[in-house]
Write a protein that holds these residues in place. Structure first.
Motif, mmCIF file in Angstrom:
data_model
loop_
_atom_site.group_PDB
_atom_site.id
_atom_site.type_symbol
_atom_site.label_atom_id
_atom_site.label_comp_id
_atom_site.label_asym_id
_atom_site.label_seq_id
_atom_site.Cartn_x
_atom_site.Cartn_y
_atom_site.Cartn_z
ATOM 1 N N ARG A 1 117.292 -47.083 34.594
ATOM 2 C CA ARG A 1 118.555 -47.658 34.101
ATOM 3 C C ARG A 1 119.746 -46.808 34.529
ATOM 4 O O ARG A 1 120.764 -47.324 34.978
ATOM 5 N N ALA A 2 119.594 -45.495 34.380
ATOM 6 C CA ALA A 2 120.758 -44.616 34.555
ATOM 7 C C ALA A 2 120.993 -44.226 36.012
ATOM 8 O O ALA A 2 122.130 -44.087 36.458
ATOM 9 N N GLU A 3 119.910 -44.027 36.757
ATOM 10 C CA GLU A 3 120.067 -43.436 38.096
ATOM 11 C C GLU A 3 119.570 -44.328 39.228
ATOM 12 O O GLU A 3 119.758 -44.005 40.395
ATOM 13 N N GLY A 4 118.869 -45.394 38.905
ATOM 14 C CA GLY A 4 118.431 -46.309 39.941
ATOM 15 C C GLY A 4 117.002 -46.070 40.400
ATOM 16 O O GLY A 4 116.324 -45.127 39.985
ATOM 17 N N TYR A 5 116.579 -46.948 41.296
ATOM 18 C CA TYR A 5 115.169 -46.982 41.690
ATOM 19 C C TYR A 5 114.679 -45.716 42.403
ATOM 20 O O TYR A 5 113.577 -45.240 42.105
ATOM 21 N N PRO A 6 115.453 -45.144 43.335
ATOM 22 C CA PRO A 6 114.923 -43.955 44.039
ATOM 23 C C PRO A 6 114.596 -42.796 43.082
ATOM 24 O O PRO A 6 113.561 -42.130 43.245
ATOM 25 N N ALA A 7 115.464 -42.576 42.076
ATOM 26 C CA ALA A 7 115.211 -41.490 41.117
ATOM 27 C C ALA A 7 113.994 -41.797 40.254
ATOM 28 O O ALA A 7 113.189 -40.912 39.922
ATOM 29 N N TYR A 8 113.861 -43.049 39.890
ATOM 30 C CA TYR A 8 112.706 -43.517 39.098
ATOM 31 C C TYR A 8 111.404 -43.303 39.884
ATOM 32 O O TYR A 8 110.415 -42.782 39.354
ATOM 33 N N LYS A 9 111.449 -43.671 41.145
ATOM 34 C CA LYS A 9 110.264 -43.522 42.009
ATOM 35 C C LYS A 9 109.894 -42.036 42.156
ATOM 36 O O LYS A 9 108.707 -41.672 42.084
ATOM 37 N N GLU A 10 110.914 -41.218 42.318
ATOM 38 C CA GLU A 10 110.667 -39.784 42.482
ATOM 39 C C GLU A 10 110.079 -39.189 41.196
ATOM 40 O O GLU A 10 109.130 -38.398 41.251
ATOM 41 N N TYR A 11 110.636 -39.605 40.070
ATOM 42 C CA TYR A 11 110.108 -39.116 38.786
ATOM 43 C C TYR A 11 108.627 -39.500 38.639
ATOM 44 O O TYR A 11 107.789 -38.683 38.243
ATOM 45 N N ALA A 12 108.315 -40.751 38.975
ATOM 46 C CA ALA A 12 106.926 -41.221 38.833
ATOM 47 C C ALA A 12 105.991 -40.448 39.759
ATOM 48 O O ALA A 12 104.876 -40.079 39.374
ATOM 49 N N ALA A 13 106.454 -40.177 40.969
ATOM 50 C CA ALA A 13 105.605 -39.451 41.934
ATOM 51 C C ALA A 13 105.364 -38.017 41.483
ATOM 52 O O ALA A 13 104.266 -37.471 41.659
ATOM 53 N N GLU A 14 106.394 -37.415 40.882
ATOM 54 C CA GLU A 14 106.268 -36.008 40.469
ATOM 55 C C GLU A 14 105.526 -35.854 39.145
ATOM 56 O O GLU A 14 104.826 -34.859 38.926
ATOM 57 N N THR A 15 105.677 -36.837 38.277
ATOM 58 C CA THR A 15 105.171 -36.698 36.908
ATOM 59 C C THR A 15 103.822 -37.371 36.686
ATOM 60 O O THR A 15 103.031 -36.929 35.861
ATOM 61 N N GLY A 16 103.598 -38.453 37.401
ATOM 62 C CA GLY A 16 102.395 -39.237 37.148
ATOM 63 C C GLY A 16 101.118 -38.449 37.399
ATOM 64 O O GLY A 16 101.048 -37.615 38.302
ATOM 65 N N LEU A 17 100.128 -38.749 36.592
ATOM 66 C CA LEU A 17 98.833 -38.093 36.735
ATOM 67 C C LEU A 17 98.000 -38.856 37.763
ATOM 68 O O LEU A 17 97.857 -40.076 37.667
ATOM 69 N N ALA A 18 97.488 -38.131 38.750
ATOM 70 C CA ALA A 18 96.565 -38.755 39.698
ATOM 71 C C ALA A 18 95.215 -38.872 38.988
ATOM 72 O O ALA A 18 94.499 -37.885 38.831
ATOM 73 N N VAL A 19 94.924 -40.065 38.528
ATOM 74 C CA VAL A 19 93.742 -40.229 37.678
ATOM 75 C C VAL A 19 92.453 -40.052 38.485
ATOM 76 O O VAL A 19 92.354 -40.515 39.614
ATOM 77 N N GLU A 20 91.514 -39.357 37.890
ATOM 78 C CA GLU A 20 90.197 -39.188 38.514
ATOM 79 C C GLU A 20 89.248 -40.135 37.790
ATOM 80 O O GLU A 20 88.945 -39.946 36.615
ATOM 81 N N VAL A 21 88.826 -41.157 38.500
ATOM 82 C CA VAL A 21 87.952 -42.156 37.893
ATOM 83 C C VAL A 21 86.696 -42.274 38.752
ATOM 84 O O VAL A 21 86.740 -42.827 39.855
ATOM 85 N N PRO A 22 85.585 -41.744 38.255
ATOM 86 C CA PRO A 22 84.356 -41.843 39.054
ATOM 87 C C PRO A 22 83.819 -43.263 39.072
ATOM 88 O O PRO A 22 84.084 -44.036 38.136
ATOM 89 N N PHE A 23 83.083 -43.587 40.117
ATOM 90 C CA PHE A 23 82.429 -44.893 40.149
ATOM 91 C C PHE A 23 81.530 -45.011 38.914
ATOM 92 O O PHE A 23 80.829 -44.062 38.564
ATOM 93 N N GLY A 24 81.557 -46.158 38.257
ATOM 94 C CA GLY A 24 80.816 -46.330 37.006
ATOM 95 C C GLY A 24 81.728 -46.220 35.794
ATOM 96 O O GLY A 24 81.294 -46.456 34.674
ATOM 97 N N SER A 25 82.989 -45.870 36.028
ATOM 98 C CA SER A 25 83.977 -45.830 34.953
ATOM 99 C C SER A 25 85.159 -46.708 35.347
ATOM 100 O O SER A 25 85.223 -47.210 36.474
ATOM 101 N N ALA A 26 86.090 -46.869 34.418
ATOM 102 C CA ALA A 26 87.306 -47.636 34.711
ATOM 103 C C ALA A 26 88.488 -47.007 33.988
ATOM 104 O O ALA A 26 88.317 -46.356 32.950
ATOM 105 N N LEU A 27 89.636 -47.202 34.563
ATOM 106 C CA LEU A 27 90.881 -46.845 33.888
ATOM 107 C C LEU A 27 91.394 -48.122 33.236
ATOM 108 O O LEU A 27 91.625 -49.123 33.921
#
Lengths: 249, 119
Positions: A166-192
């Motif tokens: 809302r405040a800074e626009g899509y590029p800042a949002y995308k950057e925040y998500a890339a820096e903050t988001g957890l790269a989930v580890e999901v083994p075969f046989g499980s699901a997120l």
């Protein structure tokens, strides 16, 4: 699981039974059949192999663009009748989260993310365009880890991301998500299993393995359907009382 | 065969859901000797073009196809935005059945202006 989901908006759950193996075998068989039919057009095709290696090394076939997408669509269509019932049975967590009256998306989504492929969905959330009362069952067909996975923001991080959008626009949002988001580890046989309103992003797969994931959406029959409407969904399971109620004069 | 990048209109999903928008865009692209190779859609908070603007540097298709001209209307039709796209891509609007190119832009421009002032 429910506590984790309530706090974070997602949970990684292990399958009960052999559902993911059933789906993987169906995919494998359909894919082998299709590729054998077109064998002469596909350099490097070497026939049946063990499935782990086969899924990880799928990119050896060097399928790209339209050829890869046509295969993906064929596989999606082939496994579609299996996906909802198998996932719902394999992951009772879905029923725990949304209740016994369940609808599922009509189609299913299969993603084949080959190493280095830059074509991927942008950073996004599914709801509110999808229903806010919906969960996505993100089921890898081979182990998902690092950039061979996706980054998901939890509930609190999603709120910050949306404030940023809302405040800074899509590029800042995308950057925040890339820096903050957890790269989930999901083994075969499980699901997120994650809430449709969570922000998530898909990095370029920089591993040496192809990612295969099935994405399938579930929601309560009675809950609001979102902008996409009820036509996006089809029935999967109704409670006995709902069945009686709907059938009553 | 040309390849096109579809841009769904999230603001009209309740009247025309994504499945119908996909059908309309695909059919329109086929009429213009192409097929949809990828698609995107804005978040309600990224309107009008936040996601698309971010994707543009990576888009390697021959054209972009919007569902409707209404996606490019701010205070009237957003000509500066269209003029930034046209040097690189042709631009289609499936619902209104119009395809804009560098060559026909001058001819189509008055009609686009009218789309931005419907009432």
């Amino acid at each position: 699981m429910v506590d984790t989901f309530s706090e974070l908006g997602y949970a990684i759950v292990k399958a009960q039974g052999t559902g993911p193996w059933t789906l993987r075998e169906a995919l494998y068989d359909a894919c082998c059949e299709k590729l054998q039919e077109a064998d002469r057009h596909i350099p490097g095709y070497i026939g049946r192999r063990s499935t782990d290696e086969w899924f990880d090394n799928f990119h050896d076939r060097e399928l790209r663009g339209r050829e890869l997408n046509n295969l993906r669509l064929h596989l999606q269509k082939t496994i579609q009748p299996l996906v909802g019932p198998v996932l719902f049975d394999s992951f009772p967590a879905i029923g725990q989260l949304i209740g016994p009256d369940v609808v599922q998306q009509r189609g299913c989504n299969l993603v084949i993310a080959q190493p280095g492929d830059s074509e991927r969905a942008p950073t996004h959330r599914d709801a509110p365009l999808n229903s806010k009362f919906e969960v996505i069952c993100w089921t890898p067909m081979n182990d998902a880890h690092d950039t061979k996975s996706m980054r998901v923001l939890n509930l609190a991080q999603t709120k910050v991301a949306l404030d940023t959008l809302r405040a800074e626009g899509y590029p800042a949002y995308k950057e925040y998500a890339a820096e903050t988001g957890l790269a989930v580890e999901v083994p075969f046989g499980s699901a997120l299993i994650f809430w449709a309103g969570l922000v998530h992003s898909i990095p370029i797969n920089q591993t040496h393995e192809t990612r295969w994931t099935i994405h399938h959406r579930f929601k309560n029959f009675w809950a609001p359907y979102g902008e996409k409407g009820s036509g996006y969904f089809t029935g999967l399971h109704l409670s006995p009382v709902t069945q009686i109620g709907l059938g009553a004069a | 065969m040309k390849s096109f990048y579809a841009v769904l209109d999230c603001q009209s999903f309740s009247e025309c859901p994504p499945s119908l928008q996909h059908l309309a865009i695909r059919s329109f692209c086929e009429q213009h000797n192409g097929e949809v190779s990828f698609y995107t859609c804005e978040d309600p908070l990224s309107l009008p073009y936040g996601v698309l603007e971010d994707q543009l540097p990576e888009i390697e298709t021959d054209g972009l196809c919007f569902f409707t001209t209404q996606q490019c209307i701010q205070e009237g039709f957003d000509f500066p935005f269209l003029e930034r796209l046209l040097p690189r891509w042709s631009v289609g609007f499936a619902r209104e059945n119009v395809w804009v190119t560098k060559e026909n832009y001058k001819e189509v421009r008055p009609w686009l202006w009218r789309e931005g002032h419907r009432e």
